[in-house]
Motif scaffolding. Structure first.
Motif, PDB file in Angstrom:
ATOM      1  N   PHE A  96      31.005  50.075  35.376  1.00  0.00           N
ATOM      2  CA  PHE A  96      30.743  50.415  33.976  1.00  0.00           C
ATOM      3  C   PHE A  96      30.941  51.900  33.678  1.00  0.00           C
ATOM      4  N   PHE A  97      30.463  52.769  34.543  1.00  0.00           N
ATOM      5  CA  PHE A  97      30.487  54.197  34.245  1.00  0.00           C
ATOM      6  C   PHE A  97      31.750  54.917  34.714  1.00  0.00           C
ATOM      7  N   SER A  98      32.540  54.306  35.578  1.00  0.00           N
ATOM      8  CA  SER A  98      33.754  54.961  36.050  1.00  0.00           C
ATOM      9  C   SER A  98      34.750  55.128  34.912  1.00  0.00           C
ATOM     10  N   GLU A  99      35.110  56.361  34.652  1.00  0.00           N
ATOM     11  CA  GLU A  99      36.062  56.633  33.570  1.00  0.00           C
ATOM     12  C   GLU A  99      37.460  56.125  33.906  1.00  0.00           C
ATOM     13  N   LYS A 100      37.746  55.940  35.181  1.00  0.00           N
ATOM     14  CA  LYS A 100      39.062  55.439  35.578  1.00  0.00           C
ATOM     15  C   LYS A 100      39.176  53.931  35.400  1.00  0.00           C
ATOM     16  N   LEU A 101      38.073  53.216  35.541  1.00  0.00           N
ATOM     17  CA  LEU A 101      38.109  51.759  35.401  1.00  0.00           C
ATOM     18  C   LEU A 101      37.943  51.320  33.953  1.00  0.00           C
ATOM     19  N   ASN A 102      37.112  52.052  33.209  1.00  0.00           N
ATOM     20  CA  ASN A 102      36.920  51.832  31.770  1.00  0.00           C
ATOM     21  C   ASN A 102      36.621  50.372  31.425  1.00  0.00           C
ATOM     22  N   LYS A 103      35.640  49.792  32.092  1.00  0.00           N
ATOM     23  CA  LYS A 103      35.241  48.398  31.851  1.00  0.00           C
ATOM     24  C   LYS A 103      34.145  48.347  30.780  1.00  0.00           C
ATOM     25  N   THR A 104      34.111  47.246  30.045  1.00  0.00           N
ATOM     26  CA  THR A 104      33.050  47.045  29.059  1.00  0.00           C
ATOM     27  C   THR A 104      31.754  46.689  29.777  1.00  0.00           C
ATOM     28  N   PHE A 105      30.654  46.740  29.052  1.00  0.00           N
ATOM     29  CA  PHE A 105      29.352  46.386  29.611  1.00  0.00           C
ATOM     30  C   PHE A 105      29.379  44.958  30.153  1.00  0.00           C
ATOM     31  N   LYS A 106      29.816  44.032  29.320  1.00  0.00           N
ATOM     32  CA  LYS A 106      29.815  42.614  29.696  1.00  0.00           C
ATOM     33  C   LYS A 106      30.711  42.355  30.898  1.00  0.00           C
ATOM     34  N   ARG A 107      31.893  42.916  30.873  1.00  0.00           N
ATOM     35  CA  ARG A 107      32.848  42.709  31.977  1.00  0.00           C
ATOM     36  C   ARG A 107      32.312  43.310  33.279  1.00  0.00           C
ATOM     37  N   SER A 108      31.713  44.480  33.195  1.00  0.00           N
ATOM     38  CA  SER A 108      31.143  45.126  34.383  1.00  0.00           C
ATOM     39  C   SER A 108      30.023  44.284  34.971  1.00  0.00           C
ATOM     40  N   LEU A 109      29.174  43.747  34.103  1.00  0.00           N
ATOM     41  CA  LEU A 109      28.050  42.945  34.561  1.00  0.00           C
ATOM     42  C   LEU A 109      28.516  41.635  35.198  1.00  0.00           C
ATOM     43  N   ILE A 110      29.499  41.004  34.600  1.00  0.00           N
ATOM     44  CA  ILE A 110      30.021  39.747  35.138  1.00  0.00           C
ATOM     45  C   ILE A 110      30.703  39.977  36.489  1.00  0.00           C
ATOM     46  N   ILE A 111      31.557  40.982  36.559  1.00  0.00           N
ATOM     47  CA  ILE A 111      32.273  41.261  37.813  1.00  0.00           C
ATOM     48  C   ILE A 111      31.300  41.637  38.928  1.00  0.00           C
ATOM     49  N   ALA A 112      30.364  42.536  38.628  1.00  0.00           N
ATOM     50  CA  ALA A 112      29.389  42.962  39.647  1.00  0.00           C
ATOM     51  C   ALA A 112      28.560  41.781  40.123  1.00  0.00           C
ATOM     52  N   SER A 113      28.132  40.934  39.200  1.00  0.00           N
ATOM     53  CA  SER A 113      27.295  39.782  39.561  1.00  0.00           C
ATOM     54  C   SER A 113      28.046  38.801  40.448  1.00  0.00           C
ATOM     55  N   ILE A 114      29.227  38.425  40.035  1.00  0.00           N
ATOM     56  CA  ILE A 114      30.016  37.471  40.816  1.00  0.00           C
ATOM     57  C   ILE A 114      30.350  38.043  42.185  1.00  0.00           C
ATOM     58  N   LEU A 115      30.779  39.300  42.202  1.00  0.00           N
ATOM     59  CA  LEU A 115      31.131  39.951  43.458  1.00  0.00           C
ATOM     60  C   LEU A 115      29.950  39.971  44.422  1.00  0.00           C
ATOM     61  N   CYS A 116      28.777  40.329  43.936  1.00  0.00           N
ATOM     62  CA  CYS A 116      27.611  40.455  44.814  1.00  0.00           C
ATOM     63  C   CYS A 116      27.082  39.103  45.282  1.00  0.00           C
ATOM     64  N   VAL A 117      27.121  38.090  44.429  1.00  0.00           N
ATOM     65  CA  VAL A 117      26.705  36.747  44.853  1.00  0.00           C
ATOM     66  C   VAL A 117      27.661  36.222  45.931  1.00  0.00           C
ATOM     67  N   LEU A 118      28.959  36.383  45.714  1.00  0.00           N
ATOM     68  CA  LEU A 118      29.944  35.941  46.711  1.00  0.00           C
ATOM     69  C   LEU A 118      29.813  36.728  48.013  1.00  0.00           C
ATOM     70  N   PHE A 119      29.549  38.016  47.898  1.00  0.00           N
ATOM     71  CA  PHE A 119      29.357  38.853  49.085  1.00  0.00           C
ATOM     72  C   PHE A 119      28.153  38.367  49.887  1.00  0.00           C
ATOM     73  N   GLY A 120      27.058  38.035  49.198  1.00  0.00           N
ATOM     74  CA  GLY A 120      25.872  37.522  49.874  1.00  0.00           C
ATOM     75  C   GLY A 120      26.153  36.223  50.603  1.00  0.00           C
ATOM     76  N   MET A 121      26.920  35.353  49.966  1.00  0.00           N
ATOM     77  CA  MET A 121      27.303  34.090  50.614  1.00  0.00           C
ATOM     78  C   MET A 121      28.187  34.350  51.832  1.00  0.00           C
ATOM     79  N   LEU A 122      29.128  35.270  51.689  1.00  0.00           N
ATOM     80  CA  LEU A 122      30.012  35.620  52.803  1.00  0.00           C
ATOM     81  C   LEU A 122      29.212  36.165  53.988  1.00  0.00           C
ATOM     82  N   MET A 123      28.230  37.012  53.722  1.00  0.00           N
ATOM     83  CA  MET A 123      27.424  37.570  54.810  1.00  0.00           C
ATOM     84  C   MET A 123      26.669  36.466  55.552  1.00  0.00           C
TER      85      MET A 123
END
Length: 137
Positions: free
Chosen positions: A63-90
């Motif tokens: 969300f805060f990276s000026e280079k990625l420039n993601k919206t609030f909703k998109r940042s939250l969705i990507i972070a959530s999915i990524l972290c849930v999948l990462f937890g499953m992978l671990m």
């Protein structure tokens, strides 16, 4: 350190890499606790807290990276999915790669609960986070 540096791309990128490596190491290494702790559910609380922090760090990076420039909703969705999948992978890797760690679905649920809690907290503070992003530019 100013808010612009704390929320800058480089700092957040390093933070997300360090957090991901640290969580991977903790998830796959043999952890020796010198004191015999017998608190029911303490392991699940640790999973919840770890993924609460992990998801927060990934959200801040996206969300805060000026280079990625993601919206609030998109940042939250990507972070959530990524972290849930990462937890499953671990959990899968614990079963496949280690003989000293056990893979448990309750751990996946605790990880996911930490992520979901972050989503709710950030939705409540959405306007403040958006203002903080504008200030940090």
């Amino acid at each position: 350190m100013g808010i612009k540096k704390l929320l800058g791309h480089r700092f957040l990128f390093v933070l997300v890499i360090v957090a991901t490596c640290a969580l991977t190491w903790v998830s796959l290494s043999r952890i020796v606790i010198p004191v015999d702790v017998k608190v029911e559910g303490s392991d699940k609380i640790a999973h919840f807290i770890a993924y609460f922090g992990f998801t927060s760090i990934w959200f801040f990076f996206l969300f805060f990276s000026e280079k990625l420039n993601k919206t609030f909703k998109r940042s939250l969705i990507i972070a959530s999915i990524l972290c849930v999948l990462f937890g499953m992978l671990m959990e899968v890797l614990q079963a496949l790669l280690t003989s000293y760690r056990s893979s448990e679905w309750y751990d996946v649920m605790a990880n996911t609960s930490g992520t979901i809690f972050v989503v709710f907290i950030f939705i409540v503070f959405k306007n403040k986070l958006i203002k903080l992003k504008q200030i940090s530019r």
